[in-house]
Design a protein around this motif. Structure first.
Motif, mmCIF file in Angstrom:
data_model
loop_
_atom_site.group_PDB
_atom_site.id
_atom_site.type_symbol
_atom_site.label_atom_id
_atom_site.label_comp_id
_atom_site.label_asym_id
_atom_site.label_seq_id
_atom_site.Cartn_x
_atom_site.Cartn_y
_atom_site.Cartn_z
ATOM 1 N N SER A 284 0.786 -1.215 0.202
ATOM 2 C CA SER A 284 0.122 0.117 0.013
ATOM 3 C C SER A 284 0.886 1.210 -0.033
ATOM 4 O O SER A 284 0.496 2.495 -0.851
ATOM 5 C CB SER A 284 -0.966 0.178 1.319
ATOM 6 O OG SER A 284 -1.780 1.208 1.178
ATOM 7 N N SER A 285 1.933 1.304 0.708
ATOM 8 C CA SER A 285 2.784 2.398 0.675
ATOM 9 C C SER A 285 3.577 2.708 -0.634
ATOM 10 O O SER A 285 3.903 3.757 -0.901
ATOM 11 C CB SER A 285 3.953 2.055 2.129
ATOM 12 O OG SER A 285 4.916 3.233 1.754
ATOM 13 N N GLU A 286 3.866 1.447 -1.077
ATOM 14 C CA GLU A 286 4.558 1.741 -2.567
ATOM 15 C C GLU A 286 3.599 1.784 -3.494
ATOM 16 O O GLU A 286 4.036 2.672 -4.367
ATOM 17 C CB GLU A 286 5.133 0.255 -2.848
ATOM 18 C CG GLU A 286 6.408 -0.263 -1.896
ATOM 19 C CD GLU A 286 6.784 -1.484 -2.154
ATOM 20 O OE1 GLU A 286 7.865 -1.766 -1.573
ATOM 21 O OE2 GLU A 286 6.232 -2.280 -3.009
ATOM 22 N N THR A 287 2.480 1.678 -3.757
ATOM 23 C CA THR A 287 1.534 2.052 -4.590
ATOM 24 C C THR A 287 0.392 2.861 -4.398
ATOM 25 O O THR A 287 -0.364 3.568 -5.298
ATOM 26 C CB THR A 287 0.738 0.945 -5.085
ATOM 27 O OG1 THR A 287 -0.277 0.253 -3.831
ATOM 28 C CG2 THR A 287 1.832 -0.562 -5.271
ATOM 29 N N ASN A 288 0.547 3.387 -3.044
ATOM 30 C CA ASN A 288 -0.566 4.525 -2.450
ATOM 31 C C ASN A 288 -2.004 4.094 -2.919
ATOM 32 O O ASN A 288 -2.689 4.774 -3.203
ATOM 33 C CB ASN A 288 -0.206 5.941 -3.202
ATOM 34 C CG ASN A 288 -0.803 6.971 -2.481
ATOM 35 O OD1 ASN A 288 -0.963 6.662 -1.103
ATOM 36 N ND2 ASN A 288 -1.243 8.079 -2.942
ATOM 37 N N GLU A 289 -2.105 2.850 -2.930
ATOM 38 C CA GLU A 289 -3.679 2.210 -3.164
ATOM 39 C C GLU A 289 -3.897 1.217 -2.009
ATOM 40 O O GLU A 289 -3.027 0.922 -1.250
ATOM 41 C CB GLU A 289 -3.552 1.359 -4.275
ATOM 42 C CG GLU A 289 -3.364 2.263 -5.575
ATOM 43 C CD GLU A 289 -3.202 1.184 -6.846
ATOM 44 O OE1 GLU A 289 -3.349 0.064 -6.668
ATOM 45 O OE2 GLU A 289 -3.118 1.850 -7.956
ATOM 46 N N VAL A 290 -5.269 1.062 -1.681
ATOM 47 C CA VAL A 290 -5.790 0.385 -0.791
ATOM 48 C C VAL A 290 -5.392 -1.256 -1.096
ATOM 49 O O VAL A 290 -5.534 -1.697 -1.961
ATOM 50 C CB VAL A 290 -7.217 0.290 -0.618
ATOM 51 C CG1 VAL A 290 -7.839 -0.774 0.291
ATOM 52 C CG2 VAL A 290 -7.659 1.713 -0.115
#
Length: 125
Positions: free
Chosen positions: A116-122
């Motif tokens: 999530s941190s790497e992709t900024n997605e849920v």
């Protein structure tokens, strides 16, 4: 701002509860690590431990000691309990309290947080 390196992790979990983990290894006031879990039924939080419990209150506010700094200062009691449990499991054949499933579930949460941190997605687990 006195933060040199910090990280915050927000996670919405089962039934809408929100978990926020905040930590800084180099805050000017000490090693800062906090956890809050907020849900419809209330709040659970874990704060920082200070070097002592003294608090001075006056007309200009509150003063208290710095936060515990090193890993051994912050986790000496927990580490001692872990060693005791390990010793009891080896010498007295007591059951280990952490299951394989516990370890796998913990790793899944950590991996999801990283993704999530790497992709900024849920990331759903």
């Amino acid at each position: 701002m006195c933060f040199l390196m910090s990280n915050s992790f927000n996670n919405k979990i089962i039934q809408g509860a929100v978990v926020t983990l905040t930590m800084s290894r180099s805050a000017c006031y000490g090693y800062d690590q906090r956890c809050e879990i907020f849900g419809t039924e209330g709040l659970a939080s874990v704060g920082n431990e200070h070097t002592n419990s003294a608090v001075i209150a006056g007309s200009s506010g509150f003063l208290q000691s710095r936060l515990k700094h090193s890993f051994p200062e912050r986790f000496d009691v927990a580490f001692g309990a872990e060693l005791e449990t390990f010793t009891n499991a080896i010498l007295d054949s007591e059951a280990w309290p952490i299951t394989r499933e516990d370890c796998i579930a913990t790793q899944k949460v950590a991996d999801a947080g990283r993704r999530s941190s790497e992709t900024n997605e849920v990331v759903f687990i």
